[in-house]
Write a protein that holds these residues in place. Structure first.
Motif, PDB file in Angstrom:
ATOM      1  N   TYR A 189      28.748  39.105  39.424  1.00  0.00           N
ATOM      2  CA  TYR A 189      29.020  37.772  38.892  1.00  0.00           C
ATOM      3  C   TYR A 189      30.131  37.765  37.848  1.00  0.00           C
ATOM      4  O   TYR A 189      30.970  36.842  37.848  1.00  0.00           O
ATOM      5  N   PRO A 190      30.179  38.760  36.927  1.00  0.00           N
ATOM      6  CA  PRO A 190      31.379  38.824  36.070  1.00  0.00           C
ATOM      7  C   PRO A 190      32.660  38.962  36.888  1.00  0.00           C
ATOM      8  O   PRO A 190      33.688  38.371  36.548  1.00  0.00           O
ATOM      9  N   GLY A 191      32.586  39.724  37.986  1.00  0.00           N
ATOM     10  CA  GLY A 191      33.749  39.872  38.845  1.00  0.00           C
ATOM     11  C   GLY A 191      34.158  38.556  39.475  1.00  0.00           C
ATOM     12  O   GLY A 191      35.347  38.230  39.547  1.00  0.00           O
ATOM     13  N   LEU A 192      33.185  37.780  39.942  1.00  0.00           N
ATOM     14  CA  LEU A 192      33.494  36.484  40.539  1.00  0.00           C
ATOM     15  C   LEU A 192      34.149  35.561  39.518  1.00  0.00           C
ATOM     16  O   LEU A 192      35.128  34.860  39.829  1.00  0.00           O
ATOM     17  N   ALA A 193      33.628  35.569  38.281  1.00  0.00           N
ATOM     18  CA  ALA A 193      34.210  34.723  37.231  1.00  0.00           C
ATOM     19  C   ALA A 193      35.646  35.140  36.931  1.00  0.00           C
ATOM     20  O   ALA A 193      36.546  34.298  36.823  1.00  0.00           O
ATOM     21  N   LEU A 194      35.886  36.455  36.799  1.00  0.00           N
ATOM     22  CA  LEU A 194      37.235  36.934  36.531  1.00  0.00           C
ATOM     23  C   LEU A 194      38.178  36.608  37.682  1.00  0.00           C
ATOM     24  O   LEU A 194      39.333  36.220  37.470  1.00  0.00           O
ATOM     25  N   PHE A 195      37.693  36.760  38.905  1.00  0.00           N
ATOM     26  CA  PHE A 195      38.519  36.456  40.065  1.00  0.00           C
ATOM     27  C   PHE A 195      38.965  34.997  40.054  1.00  0.00           C
ATOM     28  O   PHE A 195      40.156  34.691  40.261  1.00  0.00           O
ATOM     29  N   LEU A 196      38.038  34.077  39.800  1.00  0.00           N
ATOM     30  CA  LEU A 196      38.380  32.655  39.801  1.00  0.00           C
ATOM     31  C   LEU A 196      39.332  32.312  38.661  1.00  0.00           C
ATOM     32  O   LEU A 196      40.266  31.508  38.830  1.00  0.00           O
ATOM     33  N   ILE A 197      39.129  32.918  37.486  1.00  0.00           N
ATOM     34  CA  ILE A 197      40.050  32.709  36.366  1.00  0.00           C
ATOM     35  C   ILE A 197      41.442  33.226  36.728  1.00  0.00           C
ATOM     36  O   ILE A 197      42.461  32.567  36.467  1.00  0.00           O
ATOM     37  N   GLY A 198      41.490  34.407  37.345  1.00  0.00           N
ATOM     38  CA  GLY A 198      42.769  34.990  37.733  1.00  0.00           C
ATOM     39  C   GLY A 198      43.502  34.143  38.750  1.00  0.00           C
ATOM     40  O   GLY A 198      44.710  33.913  38.632  1.00  0.00           O
ATOM     41  N   VAL A 199      42.792  33.666  39.761  1.00  0.00           N
ATOM     42  CA  VAL A 199      43.409  32.828  40.796  1.00  0.00           C
ATOM     43  C   VAL A 199      43.954  31.539  40.183  1.00  0.00           C
ATOM     44  O   VAL A 199      45.101  31.131  40.457  1.00  0.00           O
ATOM     45  N   ILE A 220      43.930  40.061  36.204  1.00  0.00           N
ATOM     46  CA  ILE A 220      42.560  39.557  36.055  1.00  0.00           C
ATOM     47  C   ILE A 220      41.936  39.326  37.427  1.00  0.00           C
ATOM     48  O   ILE A 220      40.753  39.641  37.662  1.00  0.00           O
ATOM     49  N   ASP A 221      42.725  38.801  38.346  1.00  0.00           N
ATOM     50  CA  ASP A 221      42.290  38.594  39.734  1.00  0.00           C
ATOM     51  C   ASP A 221      41.844  39.914  40.356  1.00  0.00           C
ATOM     52  O   ASP A 221      40.742  40.019  40.930  1.00  0.00           O
ATOM     53  N   PHE A 222      42.670  40.948  40.262  1.00  0.00           N
ATOM     54  CA  PHE A 222      42.341  42.237  40.871  1.00  0.00           C
ATOM     55  C   PHE A 222      41.160  42.915  40.182  1.00  0.00           C
ATOM     56  O   PHE A 222      40.350  43.574  40.836  1.00  0.00           O
ATOM     57  N   VAL A 223      41.066  42.773  38.857  1.00  0.00           N
ATOM     58  CA  VAL A 223      39.891  43.316  38.167  1.00  0.00           C
ATOM     59  C   VAL A 223      38.633  42.635  38.694  1.00  0.00           C
ATOM     60  O   VAL A 223      37.602  43.284  38.933  1.00  0.00           O
ATOM     61  N   GLY A 224      38.711  41.319  38.903  1.00  0.00           N
ATOM     62  CA  GLY A 224      37.567  40.605  39.469  1.00  0.00           C
ATOM     63  C   GLY A 224      37.194  41.117  40.839  1.00  0.00           C
ATOM     64  O   GLY A 224      36.009  41.314  41.145  1.00  0.00           O
ATOM     65  N   GLY A 249      38.214  50.347  45.151  1.00  0.00           N
ATOM     66  CA  GLY A 249      38.609  49.115  44.481  1.00  0.00           C
ATOM     67  C   GLY A 249      39.100  49.350  43.067  1.00  0.00           C
ATOM     68  O   GLY A 249      40.107  48.774  42.644  1.00  0.00           O
ATOM     69  N   PHE A 250      38.402  50.219  42.336  1.00  0.00           N
ATOM     70  CA  PHE A 250      38.810  50.498  40.959  1.00  0.00           C
ATOM     71  C   PHE A 250      40.143  51.244  40.907  1.00  0.00           C
ATOM     72  O   PHE A 250      40.990  50.958  40.051  1.00  0.00           O
ATOM     73  N   VAL A 251      40.351  52.183  41.819  1.00  0.00           N
ATOM     74  CA  VAL A 251      41.601  52.955  41.821  1.00  0.00           C
ATOM     75  C   VAL A 251      42.784  52.065  42.173  1.00  0.00           C
ATOM     76  O   VAL A 251      43.845  52.125  41.522  1.00  0.00           O
ATOM     77  N   ILE A 252      42.633  51.229  43.194  1.00  0.00           N
ATOM     78  CA  ILE A 252      43.725  50.338  43.583  1.00  0.00           C
ATOM     79  C   ILE A 252      44.011  49.339  42.468  1.00  0.00           C
ATOM     80  O   ILE A 252      45.184  49.003  42.196  1.00  0.00           O
ATOM     81  N   THR A 253      42.990  48.859  41.805  1.00  0.00           N
ATOM     82  CA  THR A 253      43.206  47.942  40.680  1.00  0.00           C
ATOM     83  C   THR A 253      43.952  48.634  39.554  1.00  0.00           C
ATOM     84  O   THR A 253      44.874  48.054  38.953  1.00  0.00           O
ATOM     85  N   LEU A 254      43.592  49.882  39.256  1.00  0.00           N
ATOM     86  CA  LEU A 254      44.308  50.634  38.217  1.00  0.00           C
ATOM     87  C   LEU A 254      45.778  50.803  38.601  1.00  0.00           C
ATOM     88  O   LEU A 254      46.677  50.610  37.764  1.00  0.00           O
ATOM     89  N   GLY A 255      46.027  51.164  39.857  1.00  0.00           N
ATOM     90  CA  GLY A 255      47.405  51.294  40.318  1.00  0.00           C
ATOM     91  C   GLY A 255      48.165  49.982  40.229  1.00  0.00           C
ATOM     92  O   GLY A 255      49.341  49.952  39.848  1.00  0.00           O
TER      93      GLY A 255
END
Length: 266
Positions: free
Chosen positions: A158-168, A211-215, A225-231
């Motif tokens: 759910y934190p991921g969903l919130a971050l994703f929507l904020i990022g988008v 923020i989108d990718f972290v979400g 997912g974490f490695v690609i987001t870091l990259g």
């Protein structure tokens, strides 16, 4: 000590040499792409590429190129709802929906928001398109393989969903601001962006992309997912640095207090 801590946040990686390889290659490739941006070797599109400098290089219009970049990943995300059966859990549903929305937004922006005046090299178009396509396919497939593994003890869905929507939302808003700087009809004049977080950083659209990718990585909670987001974060940090340097070289009145990506910091 480190590995048990990681497994509190992520599924154990599927026992596959292929998955390990694509995880490492994907993360390293993105980080190296960012270093290339700082060294001045840019992807061949946008303001960083002089279309007249490469000789006899295949190119397409920017609009066509960007559609080709985003469309395969969108189709892959949408097709996953048909390929994989229902009932694999909320996390799997949310990841597929988020990835599909992520690239649908980009396709719609290309069609209705962005204003284009230049060209895109075909080789860059193919590289970026394939990277987004494989990112989408790999993200979905790896989470599918992880469905029978024990859930991470810390649930970030759910934190991921919130971050994703904020990022988008934040990324879209700042893309609207950028689009209003360019008039339709091929005007190539560049201006200093104003409005939103542009008063604080050169690339707020990249900040919200992060923020989108972290979400997305929080929704999936896979090592991949974490490695690609870091990259991706490393790449966007370095591209934003190159963007700020470009603005400073083009505009004598560019405000020096405006950072590259993170307000008041960098």
């Amino acid at each position: 000590m480190v590995w048990p801590a990681i497994l509190r946040l992520a599924y154990p990686p599927p026992p596959s040499v292929f998955i390990t390889a694509i995880t490492v290659i994907g993360g390293v490739g993105l980080a190296n792409g960012g270093l290339s941006e700082i060294r001045g070797t840019h992807m061949k599109y946008s303001k960083f590429w002089n279309v007249h400098s490469p000789v006899r290089e295949a190119r397409v219009t920017s609009r066509t190129g960007m559609l080709a970049v985003y469309m395969p990943a969108f189709v892959a995300g949408a097709a996953s709802f048909w390929i994989f059966p229902a009932g694999e859990g909320l996390r799997f549903l949310l990841l597929r929906a988020a990835l599909t929305l992520h690239f649908l937004k980009r396709v719609l922006e290309v069609l209705f928001v962005h204003k284009f005046s230049g060209f895109m090299a075909v080789d860059s178009m193919c590289v970026v398109s394939l990277s987004y396509f494989f990112f989408t396919v790999n993200s979905i497939y790896i989470l599918y393989l992880s469905r029978h593994f024990p859930e991470p003890s810390i649930d970030l869905t759910y934190p991921g969903l919130a971050l994703f929507l904020i990022g988008v939302a934040g990324n879209f808003y700042h893309h609207l601001i950028l689009s209003r700087l360019r008039s339709a009809g091929g005007n190539k004049e560049y201006k200093i962006p104003q409005g939103g977080l542009f008063s604080l950083v050169t690339c707020p659209h990249y900040l919200f992309e992060i923020i989108d990718f972290v979400g997305l990585s929080f929704i999936s909670q896979t090592i991949y997912g974490f490695v690609i987001t870091l990259g991706t974060i490393i790449y966007l940090i370095e591209r934003s640095y190159a963007t700020r340097r470009w603005y400073l070289s083009k505009f004598d009145d560019f405000p020096r207090h405006v950072k590259a990506l993170f307000p008041f910091v960098f």
